[in-house]
Design an enzyme around this catalytic site. Structure first.
Site, short mmCIF file in Angstrom:
data_model
loop_
_atom_site.label_atom_id
_atom_site.label_comp_id
_atom_site.label_asym_id
_atom_site.label_seq_id
_atom_site.Cartn_x
_atom_site.Cartn_y
_atom_site.Cartn_z
N GLY A 143 0.84 -1.33 -0.05
CA GLY A 143 -0.02 0.11 -0.04
C GLY A 143 0.72 1.21 -0.02
N TYR A 156 -3.85 3.60 -11.26
CA TYR A 156 -4.29 4.95 -11.36
C TYR A 156 -5.96 5.09 -11.75
CZ TYR A 156 0.50 6.05 -10.94
OH TYR A 156 1.75 6.31 -10.44
#
Length: 172
Positions: free
Chosen positions: A106, A142
């Site tokens: 993460g 993204y």
């Protein structure tokens, strides 16, 4: 596991060079000739170039640490430091790189959140980045974070012209 983000300063220059070269090489060495890769590394990550970028008031670098080890970094640009003329209302995420051994923790998400936080603090209307058209994992990441393709531009790996997709996210 403890994750922290710290702004890079001039005294971090050599550490920044080290992680820049390491992460860029890990990410792109299998898809590029060593000649093109080395030419890019020498141009983009020499100490003088990185020192100029660190000194630019319109650019900021941040390290992400996992358990006190530098695991990755972020570079954001505003104003004239942006690699494309996107205007004063935009913030560019020029680089997000995480060492391979720290991926899937993460950290990329945390670095992107840092960029979003900076964009909001500076009252930017949009945040954008360029991502290699063949980097499917990054494109998917993204897109999941609300970015859409709005264009493309050339990126040179040595003298090998490649295409980066320009992805943009509008901020509220």
């Amino acid at each position: 596991m403890t994750m922290t983000i710290k702004k890079c300063m001039l005294e971090d220059l050599r550490e920044l060079q080290k992680i820049s070269v390491e992460t860029f090489t890990e990410t792109f060495k299998d898809q590029n000739s060593s000649e093109h890769l080395n030419a890019y590394l020498e141009r983009a990550y020499n100490l003088e170039q990185l020192e100029q970028e660190l000194a630019n008031r319109s650019s900021q670098f941040f390290f992400v640490y996992l358990n006190q080890e530098v695991a990755g970094y972020l570079k954001v640009n505003t104003n004239e430091a942006q690699s494309e003329a996107m205007g004063a209302g935009s913030l560019e995420v020029e680089r997000i790189y995480v060492k391979k051994k720290f991926q899937k923790h993460g950290l990329g998400k945390q670095l992107l959140n840092k960029a979003l936080e900076i964009a909001q603090e500076q009252k930017k209307k949009k945040i954008w980045l360029g991502v290699w058209e063949e980097n499917e994992n990054a494109i998917a990441f993204y897109q999941k974070k609300g970015f859409v393709q709005t264009g493309a531009h050339s990126f040179y790996m040595g003298d090998d012209e490649q295409v980066d997709l320009i992805m943009t996210r509008t901020l509220h």
